[in-house]
Design a protein around this motif. Structure first.
Motif, mmCIF file in Angstrom:
data_model
loop_
_atom_site.group_PDB
_atom_site.id
_atom_site.type_symbol
_atom_site.label_atom_id
_atom_site.label_comp_id
_atom_site.label_asym_id
_atom_site.label_seq_id
_atom_site.Cartn_x
_atom_site.Cartn_y
_atom_site.Cartn_z
ATOM 1 N N UNK A 175 4.492 -4.261 -3.779
ATOM 2 C CA UNK A 175 3.111 -4.110 -3.395
ATOM 3 C C UNK A 175 2.325 -5.351 -3.822
ATOM 4 N N UNK A 176 1.479 -5.829 -2.938
ATOM 5 C CA UNK A 176 0.639 -6.990 -3.218
ATOM 6 C C UNK A 176 -0.803 -6.618 -2.946
ATOM 7 N N UNK A 177 -1.663 -6.880 -3.897
ATOM 8 C CA UNK A 177 -3.098 -6.676 -3.701
ATOM 9 C C UNK A 177 -3.786 -8.025 -3.653
ATOM 10 N N UNK A 178 -4.686 -8.163 -2.711
ATOM 11 C CA UNK A 178 -5.352 -9.445 -2.463
ATOM 12 C C UNK A 178 -6.855 -9.296 -2.591
ATOM 13 N N UNK A 179 -7.483 -10.228 -3.291
ATOM 14 C CA UNK A 179 -8.930 -10.194 -3.470
ATOM 15 C C UNK A 179 -9.488 -11.574 -3.148
ATOM 16 N N UNK A 180 -10.335 -11.619 -2.102
ATOM 17 C CA UNK A 180 -10.945 -12.878 -1.704
ATOM 18 C C UNK A 180 -12.262 -13.109 -2.427
#
Length: 122
Positions: A1-6
């Protein structure tokens, strides 16, 4: 699982610059190709740029070629989009994306960030 925050979006005048950042969670960041997409009001989401797992290969949409640069820092689990010579038509919500597959990262990435707004005034 990968979580991305811009982060890094905002309001800028035409001709100006912004740098977007996308911080990824998890220890598999370097196993994923990364991409940036954007969606303008009333338009479909479109591919902007992608970068390979090591950062050695990049591709860009014709509309941003020569103005935008994608790069990554695997030690910081972060991918960046440096945007120069911004124009009003660059106004959109910008999304970070990740996928283990080099083709899929430009079409149907497995992971998406929540997006960050970029507004370019004329």
């Amino acid at each position: 699982q990968v979580q991305l925050v811009e982060s890094g979006g905002g309001l800028v005048q035409a001709g100006g610059s912004l740098r977007l950042s996308c911080a990824a969670s998890g220890r598999t960041f370097s196993s994923n190709a990364m991409g940036w997409f954007r969606q303008a009001p009333g338009k479909e989401r479109e591919f902007v740029a992608r970068i390979s797992w090591t950062g050695g290969t990049t591709n860009y949409a014709d509309s941003v070629l020569g103005r935008f640069t994608i790069y990554r820092d695997n030690d910081k689990n972060t991918v960046y989009l440096q945007m120069n010579m911004l124009q009003p038509e660059d106004t959109a919500v910008y999304y970070c994306a990740a996928d283990r597959d080099w083709v899929a990262v430009t079409t149907t990435p497995a992971y998406w960030g929540q997006g960050t707004q970029v507004t370019v005034s004329s």
